[in-house]
Design an enzyme around this catalytic site. Structure first.
Site: not given
Length: 234
Positions: A56, A144
């Site tokens: 993950d 981001y």
């Protein structure tokens, strides 16, 4: 160009899925990262010949030791997976900041470390699929863009370190691309999504394949892919 092996993240949708499909169609070997056993089963349905690794990216510790699950040389490692969650700084949640930095920056660094001996063995290529947000940050894109600016720095440092090992490192900066992530971005921005306005995933894949398949006498450190006609927000 067949018989080569590529490790990909983000093969479940968007650019990653399009790249995996094109590589599989031409007969290359795929090693795909999946975040769970259930996701691995879904990818196996689409890419039955691929090797699936379960880890993950939101939990980079699960990447530790992943290199031991890969045997032999790797011709390319392509980091495509990413997450985005827009918000102005005044309302930016700590969890959203951490998730974007971890998935978009920390996990690629750890995965690169794990696979680097395999890429060195083939004098292969590492490709970071970044974003135009990794070159210029806009309002509400702080987390981001920060993660993507960091990814650019990671690639630049790695490129300098790997010269002696013959590993090429490239960063591709796509502008807005017609993918499920872009659809999510439009929802967050409160805008109507029209896929025809943006670069197709296959166009970005054309660029990625050019970088991956480049003859050994040259390298492309950075390349930006933008729409032919600039549009607001690109």
């Amino acid at each position: 160009m067949t018989g080569r092996r590529h490790v990909l993240t983000g093969a479940g949708s968007g650019i990653g899925a399009a790249l995996a499909r094109r590589l599989a169609e031409r007969g290359d070997d795929l090693v795909l990262l999946a975040r769970s056993e259930a996701r691995a089963a879904e990818l196996a349905g689409s890419f039955p010949a691929a090797q699936l690794l379960v880890a993950d990216l939101a939990d980079p510790g699960t990447l530790n030791g992943l290199g031991r699950q890969v045997d032999g040389p790797v011709d390319s490692l392509v980091h495509v997976a990413g997450v985005v969650d827009l918000a102005p700084v005044e309302r930016l949640r700590l969890a959203a900041w951490e998730e974007q930095v971890v998935v978009n920056l920390t996990a690629p660094a750890v995965l690169t470390r794990e696979l680097l001996p395999h890429v060195r063995a083939s004098r292969g290529t590492i490709v970071f699929v970044n974003s135009s947000a990794g070159l210029s940050a806009s309002a509400e894109w702080s987390a981001y863009a920060a993660s993507k600016f960091g990814l650019r720095a990671l690639a630049d440092a790695l490129r300098a370190e790997e010269l002696e090992h013959g590993v090429r490192v490239s960063t591709v900066y796509p502008s807005r691309t017609a993918t499920p992530m872009q659809e999510k971005v439009h929802e967050q921005e409160g805008r109507t999504y029209d896929a025809s306005r943006w670069i197709s995933a296959d166009t970005v894949v054309d660029t990625l394949l050019h970088v991956i398949d480049l003859p050994a006498d040259a390298t492309i450190p950075d390349v930006t892919v933008r729409p032919v006609v600039p549009r607001p927000g690109t």
